[in-house]
Design an enzyme around this catalytic site. Structure first.
Site, PDB file in Angstrom:
ATOM      1  N   HIS A  49       0.817  -1.218   0.000  1.00  0.00           N
ATOM      2  CA  HIS A  49       0.000   0.000   0.000  1.00  0.00           C
ATOM      3  C   HIS A  49       0.849   1.267   0.000  1.00  0.00           C
ATOM      4  O   HIS A  49       1.982   1.244   0.467  1.00  0.00           O
ATOM      5  CB  HIS A  49      -0.864   0.084   1.268  1.00  0.00           C
ATOM      6  CG  HIS A  49      -1.547  -1.179   1.643  1.00  0.00           C
ATOM      7  ND1 HIS A  49      -1.400  -1.763   2.873  1.00  0.00           N
ATOM      8  CD2 HIS A  49      -2.379  -1.979   0.928  1.00  0.00           C
ATOM      9  CE1 HIS A  49      -2.126  -2.881   2.918  1.00  0.00           C
ATOM     10  NE2 HIS A  49      -2.715  -3.047   1.748  1.00  0.00           N
ATOM     11  N   HIS A  51       0.856   4.481   2.195  1.00  0.00           N
ATOM     12  CA  HIS A  51       0.308   5.029   3.436  1.00  0.00           C
ATOM     13  C   HIS A  51       0.450   6.552   3.412  1.00  0.00           C
ATOM     14  O   HIS A  51       1.246   7.100   2.658  1.00  0.00           O
ATOM     15  CB  HIS A  51       1.019   4.414   4.635  1.00  0.00           C
ATOM     16  CG  HIS A  51       0.590   2.989   4.918  1.00  0.00           C
ATOM     17  ND1 HIS A  51       0.318   2.524   6.175  1.00  0.00           N
ATOM     18  CD2 HIS A  51       0.366   1.944   4.084  1.00  0.00           C
ATOM     19  CE1 HIS A  51      -0.046   1.240   6.116  1.00  0.00           C
ATOM     20  NE2 HIS A  51      -0.014   0.862   4.850  1.00  0.00           N
ATOM     21  N   HIS A  66      -3.758   3.985   5.371  1.00  0.00           N
ATOM     22  CA  HIS A  66      -3.688   3.947   3.914  1.00  0.00           C
ATOM     23  C   HIS A  66      -4.042   5.328   3.357  1.00  0.00           C
ATOM     24  O   HIS A  66      -4.954   5.975   3.861  1.00  0.00           O
ATOM     25  CB  HIS A  66      -4.682   2.915   3.342  1.00  0.00           C
ATOM     26  CG  HIS A  66      -4.373   1.507   3.752  1.00  0.00           C
ATOM     27  ND1 HIS A  66      -5.079   0.425   3.287  1.00  0.00           N
ATOM     28  CD2 HIS A  66      -3.418   1.016   4.575  1.00  0.00           C
ATOM     29  CE1 HIS A  66      -4.568  -0.679   3.815  1.00  0.00           C
ATOM     30  NE2 HIS A  66      -3.573  -0.355   4.605  1.00  0.00           N
ATOM     31  N   HIS A  74     -11.539   0.426   2.386  1.00  0.00           N
ATOM     32  CA  HIS A  74     -10.455  -0.368   1.812  1.00  0.00           C
ATOM     33  C   HIS A  74     -11.003  -1.332   0.753  1.00  0.00           C
ATOM     34  O   HIS A  74     -12.104  -1.859   0.894  1.00  0.00           O
ATOM     35  CB  HIS A  74      -9.758  -1.159   2.916  1.00  0.00           C
ATOM     36  CG  HIS A  74      -8.625  -1.991   2.421  1.00  0.00           C
ATOM     37  ND1 HIS A  74      -7.401  -1.452   2.086  1.00  0.00           N
ATOM     38  CD2 HIS A  74      -8.533  -3.315   2.165  1.00  0.00           C
ATOM     39  CE1 HIS A  74      -6.612  -2.427   1.663  1.00  0.00           C
ATOM     40  NE2 HIS A  74      -7.271  -3.572   1.694  1.00  0.00           N
ATOM     41  N   HIS A  83      -9.228   2.621  -1.167  1.00  0.00           N
ATOM     42  CA  HIS A  83      -8.347   3.739  -0.840  1.00  0.00           C
ATOM     43  C   HIS A  83      -7.456   3.977  -2.054  1.00  0.00           C
ATOM     44  O   HIS A  83      -7.061   3.012  -2.729  1.00  0.00           O
ATOM     45  CB  HIS A  83      -7.468   3.389   0.357  1.00  0.00           C
ATOM     46  CG  HIS A  83      -8.220   3.049   1.613  1.00  0.00           C
ATOM     47  ND1 HIS A  83      -7.839   2.021   2.455  1.00  0.00           N
ATOM     48  CD2 HIS A  83      -9.320   3.629   2.152  1.00  0.00           C
ATOM     49  CE1 HIS A  83      -8.681   1.998   3.488  1.00  0.00           C
ATOM     50  NE2 HIS A  83      -9.599   2.934   3.327  1.00  0.00           N
ATOM     51  N   ASP A  86      -4.465   1.697  -2.091  1.00  0.00           N
ATOM     52  CA  ASP A  86      -4.627   0.238  -2.106  1.00  0.00           C
ATOM     53  C   ASP A  86      -4.052  -0.364  -3.386  1.00  0.00           C
ATOM     54  O   ASP A  86      -4.675  -0.300  -4.445  1.00  0.00           O
ATOM     55  CB  ASP A  86      -6.114  -0.142  -2.003  1.00  0.00           C
ATOM     56  CG  ASP A  86      -6.699   0.186  -0.652  1.00  0.00           C
ATOM     57  OD1 ASP A  86      -5.934   0.473   0.288  1.00  0.00           O
ATOM     58  OD2 ASP A  86      -7.947   0.155  -0.533  1.00  0.00           O
ATOM     59  N   HIS A 123       3.450  -5.575   3.944  1.00  0.00           N
ATOM     60  CA  HIS A 123       2.929  -6.204   5.164  1.00  0.00           C
ATOM     61  C   HIS A 123       3.317  -7.675   5.280  1.00  0.00           C
ATOM     62  O   HIS A 123       3.639  -8.337   4.289  1.00  0.00           O
ATOM     63  CB  HIS A 123       1.404  -6.084   5.186  1.00  0.00           C
ATOM     64  CG  HIS A 123       0.930  -4.691   5.424  1.00  0.00           C
ATOM     65  ND1 HIS A 123       0.591  -4.209   6.655  1.00  0.00           N
ATOM     66  CD2 HIS A 123       0.758  -3.659   4.562  1.00  0.00           C
ATOM     67  CE1 HIS A 123       0.229  -2.943   6.557  1.00  0.00           C
ATOM     68  NE2 HIS A 123       0.319  -2.576   5.295  1.00  0.00           N
ATOM     69  N   ARG A 146       3.459  -4.249   9.668  1.00  0.00           N
ATOM     70  CA  ARG A 146       4.150  -3.478   8.630  1.00  0.00           C
ATOM     71  C   ARG A 146       5.619  -3.882   8.674  1.00  0.00           C
ATOM     72  O   ARG A 146       6.381  -3.398   9.505  1.00  0.00           O
ATOM     73  CB  ARG A 146       3.987  -1.990   8.930  1.00  0.00           C
ATOM     74  CG  ARG A 146       2.521  -1.581   9.005  1.00  0.00           C
ATOM     75  CD  ARG A 146       2.368  -0.169   9.522  1.00  0.00           C
ATOM     76  NE  ARG A 146       0.953   0.224   9.499  1.00  0.00           N
ATOM     77  CZ  ARG A 146       0.522   1.478   9.590  1.00  0.00           C
ATOM     78  NH1 ARG A 146       1.386   2.471   9.735  1.00  0.00           N
ATOM     79  NH2 ARG A 146      -0.768   1.745   9.546  1.00  0.00           N
TER      80      ARG A 146
HETATM   81 CU   LIG Z   1      -0.408  -0.987   4.378  1.00  0.00          CU
HETATM   82 ZN   LIG Z   2      -6.642   0.453   2.081  1.00  0.00          ZN
END
Ligand SMILES: [Cu+2]
Ligand SMILES: [Zn+2]
Ligand SMILES: *[C@@H]1O[C@H](CO)[C@@H](O)[C@H](O)[C@H]1NC(C)=O
Length: 158
Positions: A49, A51, A66, A74, A83, A86, A123, A146
């Site tokens: 993602h 962030h 995110h 999400h 998002h 994403d 992740h 993370r």
């Molecule tokens: Cu993430």
């Molecule tokens: Zn997301």
């Protein structure tokens, strides 16, 4: 006005030897291509993602949620309900290496919703793309810790 493509770079670091280098380029059609390699992963899928914050004061934990300028839930990169940050999953082989190239329309390098100065995060677990039925599915995809991140910085466009 220059027609040179806008480019950015992010160096990924994290616990347990996770390392990577990602290149971003904004294509003429407005989409951004993210390509690179991340090593030191466990084999399989890992949530990936953008962030909101480029803050690694507390490691990847301080990079915020995110990136979500449109206040959506999400989802998967294919969904309209997602998002902007994403990007789904990247997949590491049995050697722990994920090599990938992603093109996406919601992560520009210019303008009001630019991702420059924000963070890219990988992740521990797969992103369920909002569909896992977990209490975290609609916020994080339940992708777990993370384990690696890097700040997206402007690169020479030459
Ligand atoms: Cu993430
Ligand atoms: Zn997301
Ligand atoms: C980040 O948060 C996780 C829990 O989600 C924790 O285990 C880890 O130690 C934290 N990392 C840092 C650098 O604070």
């Amino acid at each position: 006005m220059s027609s040179a493509a806008v480019k950015a770079v992010a160096l990924i670091t994290g616990g347990s030897n996770i390392r990577g280098s990602l290149n971003f380029i904004q294509l003429p059609d407005g989409a951004t291509r993210v390509q690179g390699t991340i090593t030191g992963l466990s084999p399989g899928r890992h949530g990936f993602h953008i962030h909101a914050l480029g803050d690694t004061t507390n490691g990847c934990n301080s990079t915020g949620p995110h990136f979500n300028p449109f206040k959506k839930d999400h989802g998967s990169p294919m969904d309209s309900e997602r998002h902007a940050g994403d990007l789904g999953n990247i997949i590491a082989g049995s050697d722990g290496v994920a090599k990938f190239s992603i093109e996406d329309n919601q992560i520009p390098l210019t303008g009001k919703h630019s991702i420059l100065g924000r963070a890219v995060v990988v992740h521990a677990d797969p992103d369920d793309l909002g569909k896992g039925g977990h209490e975290l599915s609609k916020t994080t995809g339940n992708a777990g810790a993370r384990i690696g991140c890097g700040i997206i910085g402007l690169q020479s466009s030459v």
